[in-house]
Design a protein around this motif. Structure first.
Motif, PDB file in Angstrom:
ATOM      1  N   PRO A 245       0.809  -1.224   0.000  1.00 41.15           N
ATOM      2  CA  PRO A 245       0.000   0.000   0.000  1.00 41.15           C
ATOM      3  C   PRO A 245       0.840   1.271   0.000  1.00 41.15           C
ATOM      4  O   PRO A 245       0.496   2.260  -0.652  1.00 41.15           O
ATOM      5  CB  PRO A 245      -0.823  -0.117   1.292  1.00 41.15           C
ATOM      6  CG  PRO A 245      -0.910  -1.579   1.544  1.00 41.15           C
ATOM      7  CD  PRO A 245       0.424  -2.139   1.091  1.00 41.15           C
ATOM      8  N   VAL A 246       1.973   1.235   0.722  1.00 39.72           N
ATOM      9  CA  VAL A 246       2.859   2.409   0.750  1.00 39.72           C
ATOM     10  C   VAL A 246       3.527   2.598  -0.610  1.00 39.72           C
ATOM     11  O   VAL A 246       3.577   3.711  -1.147  1.00 39.72           O
ATOM     12  CB  VAL A 246       3.927   2.250   1.857  1.00 39.72           C
ATOM     13  CG1 VAL A 246       4.883   3.439   1.854  1.00 39.72           C
ATOM     14  CG2 VAL A 246       3.258   2.100   3.220  1.00 39.72           C
ATOM     15  N   LEU A 247       4.025   1.494  -1.195  1.00 38.51           N
ATOM     16  CA  LEU A 247       4.751   1.592  -2.459  1.00 38.51           C
ATOM     17  C   LEU A 247       3.823   1.919  -3.624  1.00 38.51           C
ATOM     18  O   LEU A 247       4.056   2.871  -4.381  1.00 38.51           O
ATOM     19  CB  LEU A 247       5.500   0.284  -2.732  1.00 38.51           C
ATOM     20  CG  LEU A 247       6.264   0.199  -4.056  1.00 38.51           C
ATOM     21  CD1 LEU A 247       7.333   1.272  -4.137  1.00 38.51           C
ATOM     22  CD2 LEU A 247       6.861  -1.180  -4.247  1.00 38.51           C
ATOM     23  N   ILE A 248       2.753   1.140  -3.790  1.00 38.98           N
ATOM     24  CA  ILE A 248       1.912   1.263  -4.983  1.00 38.98           C
ATOM     25  C   ILE A 248       1.019   2.498  -4.931  1.00 38.98           C
ATOM     26  O   ILE A 248       0.924   3.249  -5.916  1.00 38.98           O
ATOM     27  CB  ILE A 248       1.057  -0.015  -5.157  1.00 38.98           C
ATOM     28  CG1 ILE A 248       1.961  -1.204  -5.498  1.00 38.98           C
ATOM     29  CG2 ILE A 248       0.007   0.174  -6.243  1.00 38.98           C
ATOM     30  CD1 ILE A 248       1.232  -2.530  -5.627  1.00 38.98           C
ATOM     31  N   VAL A 249       0.384   2.744  -3.794  1.00 37.40           N
ATOM     32  CA  VAL A 249      -0.565   3.863  -3.706  1.00 37.40           C
ATOM     33  C   VAL A 249       0.123   5.170  -3.335  1.00 37.40           C
ATOM     34  O   VAL A 249      -0.095   6.211  -3.971  1.00 37.40           O
ATOM     35  CB  VAL A 249      -1.685   3.532  -2.685  1.00 37.40           C
ATOM     36  CG1 VAL A 249      -2.636   4.724  -2.515  1.00 37.40           C
ATOM     37  CG2 VAL A 249      -2.459   2.306  -3.129  1.00 37.40           C
ATOM     38  N   PRO A 305      11.301  -7.304  -6.271  1.00 37.10           N
ATOM     39  CA  PRO A 305      11.859  -6.000  -5.881  1.00 37.10           C
ATOM     40  C   PRO A 305      11.916  -4.970  -7.007  1.00 37.10           C
ATOM     41  O   PRO A 305      12.124  -3.774  -6.741  1.00 37.10           O
ATOM     42  CB  PRO A 305      13.285  -6.364  -5.412  1.00 37.10           C
ATOM     43  CG  PRO A 305      13.206  -7.796  -5.030  1.00 37.10           C
ATOM     44  CD  PRO A 305      12.236  -8.408  -5.978  1.00 37.10           C
ATOM     45  N   PHE A 306      11.743  -5.393  -8.266  1.00 38.43           N
ATOM     46  CA  PHE A 306      11.800  -4.452  -9.388  1.00 38.43           C
ATOM     47  C   PHE A 306      10.440  -3.813  -9.672  1.00 38.43           C
ATOM     48  O   PHE A 306      10.300  -3.079 -10.661  1.00 38.43           O
ATOM     49  CB  PHE A 306      12.310  -5.168 -10.639  1.00 38.43           C
ATOM     50  CG  PHE A 306      13.733  -5.628 -10.525  1.00 38.43           C
ATOM     51  CD1 PHE A 306      14.775  -4.736 -10.728  1.00 38.43           C
ATOM     52  CD2 PHE A 306      14.026  -6.941 -10.183  1.00 38.43           C
ATOM     53  CE1 PHE A 306      16.098  -5.155 -10.616  1.00 38.43           C
ATOM     54  CE2 PHE A 306      15.342  -7.364 -10.067  1.00 38.43           C
ATOM     55  CZ  PHE A 306      16.385  -6.475 -10.279  1.00 38.43           C
ATOM     56  N   LEU A 307       9.450  -4.061  -8.819  1.00 39.21           N
ATOM     57  CA  LEU A 307       8.128  -3.480  -8.993  1.00 39.21           C
ATOM     58  C   LEU A 307       8.232  -1.953  -9.117  1.00 39.21           C
ATOM     59  O   LEU A 307       8.810  -1.273  -8.278  1.00 39.21           O
ATOM     60  CB  LEU A 307       7.245  -3.853  -7.796  1.00 39.21           C
ATOM     61  CG  LEU A 307       5.749  -3.592  -7.887  1.00 39.21           C
ATOM     62  CD1 LEU A 307       5.010  -4.462  -6.873  1.00 39.21           C
ATOM     63  CD2 LEU A 307       5.368  -2.145  -7.663  1.00 39.21           C
ATOM     64  N   PRO A 311       5.514  -1.527 -17.239  1.00 43.27           N
ATOM     65  CA  PRO A 311       5.506  -2.998 -17.329  1.00 43.27           C
ATOM     66  C   PRO A 311       6.120  -3.684 -16.120  1.00 43.27           C
ATOM     67  O   PRO A 311       5.835  -4.863 -15.872  1.00 43.27           O
ATOM     68  CB  PRO A 311       6.323  -3.278 -18.602  1.00 43.27           C
ATOM     69  CG  PRO A 311       7.125  -2.042 -18.835  1.00 43.27           C
ATOM     70  CD  PRO A 311       6.297  -0.905 -18.326  1.00 43.27           C
ATOM     71  N   TRP A 312       6.960  -3.003 -15.360  1.00 39.47           N
ATOM     72  CA  TRP A 312       7.557  -3.633 -14.178  1.00 39.47           C
ATOM     73  C   TRP A 312       6.500  -3.999 -13.137  1.00 39.47           C
ATOM     74  O   TRP A 312       6.661  -4.974 -12.405  1.00 39.47           O
ATOM     75  CB  TRP A 312       8.601  -2.706 -13.548  1.00 39.47           C
ATOM     76  CG  TRP A 312       9.866  -2.627 -14.346  1.00 39.47           C
ATOM     77  CD1 TRP A 312      10.295  -1.581 -15.103  1.00 39.47           C
ATOM     78  CD2 TRP A 312      10.848  -3.661 -14.484  1.00 39.47           C
ATOM     79  NE1 TRP A 312      11.496  -1.892 -15.706  1.00 39.47           N
ATOM     80  CE2 TRP A 312      11.866  -3.164 -15.338  1.00 39.47           C
ATOM     81  CE3 TRP A 312      10.985  -4.957 -13.975  1.00 39.47           C
ATOM     82  CZ2 TRP A 312      12.978  -3.909 -15.691  1.00 39.47           C
ATOM     83  CZ3 TRP A 312      12.102  -5.703 -14.316  1.00 39.47           C
ATOM     84  CH2 TRP A 312      13.077  -5.181 -15.165  1.00 39.47           C
ATOM     85  N   LEU A 313       5.431  -3.209 -13.067  1.00 41.71           N
ATOM     86  CA  LEU A 313       4.362  -3.527 -12.125  1.00 41.71           C
ATOM     87  C   LEU A 313       3.750  -4.881 -12.451  1.00 41.71           C
ATOM     88  O   LEU A 313       3.586  -5.746 -11.580  1.00 41.71           O
ATOM     89  CB  LEU A 313       3.282  -2.443 -12.174  1.00 41.71           C
ATOM     90  CG  LEU A 313       2.003  -2.753 -11.392  1.00 41.71           C
ATOM     91  CD1 LEU A 313       2.280  -2.795  -9.897  1.00 41.71           C
ATOM     92  CD2 LEU A 313       0.914  -1.726 -11.700  1.00 41.71           C
ATOM     93  N   TRP A 314       3.433  -5.110 -13.726  1.00 46.21           N
ATOM     94  CA  TRP A 314       2.765  -6.342 -14.100  1.00 46.21           C
ATOM     95  C   TRP A 314       3.741  -7.503 -14.229  1.00 46.21           C
ATOM     96  O   TRP A 314       3.361  -8.662 -14.099  1.00 46.21           O
ATOM     97  CB  TRP A 314       1.952  -6.122 -15.380  1.00 46.21           C
ATOM     98  CG  TRP A 314       0.974  -5.008 -15.138  1.00 46.21           C
ATOM     99  CD1 TRP A 314       0.950  -3.783 -15.719  1.00 46.21           C
ATOM    100  CD2 TRP A 314      -0.091  -5.008 -14.177  1.00 46.21           C
ATOM    101  NE1 TRP A 314      -0.066  -3.010 -15.191  1.00 46.21           N
ATOM    102  CE2 TRP A 314      -0.725  -3.745 -14.254  1.00 46.21           C
ATOM    103  CE3 TRP A 314      -0.582  -5.948 -13.264  1.00 46.21           C
ATOM    104  CZ2 TRP A 314      -1.816  -3.400 -13.449  1.00 46.21           C
ATOM    105  CZ3 TRP A 314      -1.666  -5.603 -12.459  1.00 46.21           C
ATOM    106  CH2 TRP A 314      -2.266  -4.345 -12.558  1.00 46.21           C
ATOM    107  N   GLY A 315       5.031  -7.196 -14.442  1.00 49.50           N
ATOM    108  CA  GLY A 315       6.042  -8.252 -14.363  1.00 49.50           C
ATOM    109  C   GLY A 315       6.142  -8.788 -12.939  1.00 49.50           C
ATOM    110  O   GLY A 315       6.214 -10.008 -12.711  1.00 49.50           O
TER     111      GLY A 315
END
Length: 405
Positions: A245-249, A305-307, A311-315
């Motif tokens: 939640p901290v990273l994505i949002v 960790p590469f999120l 495309p890195w999100l969906w990878g």
């Protein structure tokens, strides 16, 4: 020809109760940390502590809960746990509407819901062998775990949308109502088992009962190997997910539904794994299936960790799918193995001891994620979790578990 499991009223009611409860739980899995981040402005350390408290209760109550489950009728325990969790979760939207919601309140909710979940799960897992018989445990657990995974998908996806449209407090309210519905279905579940065995258990001192359960678990090298690999995986998963939640949002600026979709991909992976576990186990045997699937999937964690944006999100989401596929397979095969090798009168204590350590690892992972996030940043937690996950198959390879049929 045996009657299909879902045609048995007792198992069907247990199946529906678990499904409804899991749906609501997965909504809160997303909604509570989002509520903390978006309404209360919580940071990485507070989110890590919130995640840890939902499981760390097991460290205090785990062993007594198992001994107690072997002394009493299990269905009433499950109903009481559902009703208690519903009441606790209802306090969240009430406090929000009243203007006195705080992180302390959410911490208390996490502890109390964790205690209710512990009692429910120990009683439920101990009830299944008596309902279906040991010869059908893999099929029964495939249905239960597969449906739970399906609820992961539906609940987490719905949570992201529900939080965005109606707000996190209403999402938590939905979870509370799901526990009430679960309790209603449990009334139709029979209570198999020997009353005489329970009467003997009640006369035995609680401490002696607990010790017998611990000795049984640690005296079996197959169960010990399953415990060690599960502990490693359970430590790694929160390191890879608690701070999302901290990273994505918060940091990457995605809307809440993206977080729900990412987590739902994990539910889809667990669903695929649990649905195929019976076939994989029958073809390879329980031992070979668990370590070969783990060996093939664990390295995917190194992509987590590469999120990032794009495309890195969906990878990273694809890697999450692969890892949770492995979890689905292991949950069906290893839970069934544990139930097969454990006598009825020790099921509650074996389950509670196993859960004490497995869920304790989840709590420790949440605390470690929060600490690493505060000191070195969110990605340091992802890296640590990925490295642990990548080698979590080794305990199975080095033990008699890999030769289990």
């Amino acid at each position: 020809m045996e009657e299909p499991l879902l045609r048995s009223p007792g198992f069907r009611n247990l199946f529906v109760a678990n499904a409804v409860s899991q749906l609501g739980s997965q909504i809160s899995y997303v909604a509570l940390p989002l509520l903390a981040v978006t309404v209360l402005g919580a940071g990485a350390g507070e989110i890590g502590l919130l995640a840890a408290l939902s499981t760390i209760t097991v460290l205090v109550l785990g062993l007594p809960a198992g001994a107690w489950a072997d002394r009493v009728r299990r269905r009433p325990v499950m109903i009481a746990a559902d009703l208690a969790r519903a009441g606790v979760l209802l306090s969240v939207p009430v406090a929000w509407w009243g203007g006195w919601l705080s992180m302390g309140h959410l911490y208390a909710v996490a502890v109390l819901v964790g205690a209710g979940t512990l009692l429910f799960d120990v009683a439920s897992l101990s009830l299944v062998p008596g309902l279906v018989g040991r010869g059908r445990l893999t099929s029964a657990n495939s249905l239960l775990v597969g449906t739970s995974s399906g609820m992961d998908i539906a609940g987490r996806s719905a949570a992201g949308v529900l939080v965005q449209v109606a707000g996190a407090p209403l999402a938590v309210l939905a979870d509370a109502l799901s526990y009430l519905w679960s309790a209603a279905w449990l009334r139709g579940v029979p209570e198999p088992g020997s009353t005489a065995v329970r009467e003997v258990a009640v006369r035995e001192p609680l401490g002696r009962q607990i010790s017998a359960g611990v000795r049984f678990l640690f005296g079996d090298p197959v169960l010990v190997a399953a415990l060690v690999q599960g502990t490693m995986a359970n430590l790694a998963f929160p390191l890879c997910s608690v701070l999302l939640p901290v990273l994505i949002v918060d940091q990457l600026g995605y809307p809440e539904w993206v977080l729900g979709a990412y987590l739902a991909v994990g539910g889809l992976g667990a669903l695929a794994g649990s649905a195929s576990a019976h076939l994989i186990g029958r073809r390879l045997g329980t031992g070979r299936a668990t370590w070969l699937v783990s060996l093939a999937t664990a390295p995917a964690s190194l992509l987590i960790p590469f999120l990032d944006r794009g495309p890195w999100l969906w990878g990273a989401a694809a890697a999450w799918f692969v890892l949770t596929f492995r979890t689905g397979v292991n949950n069906v095969l290893l839970v069934s193995l544990r139930q097969r090798v454990t006598p009825d009168d020790l099921l509650g204590r074996m389950t509670a001891t196993m859960r004490l350590l497995l869920m304790g690892a989840v709590g420790l992972g949440g605390l470690l994620a929060g600490a690493l996030g505060e000191i070195w940043g969110v990605r340091s937690a992802l890296v640590t979790g990925a490295l642990i996950m990548a080698v979590s198959w080794v305990p199975i390879l080095l033990s008699p578990l890999r030769r289990q049929p």
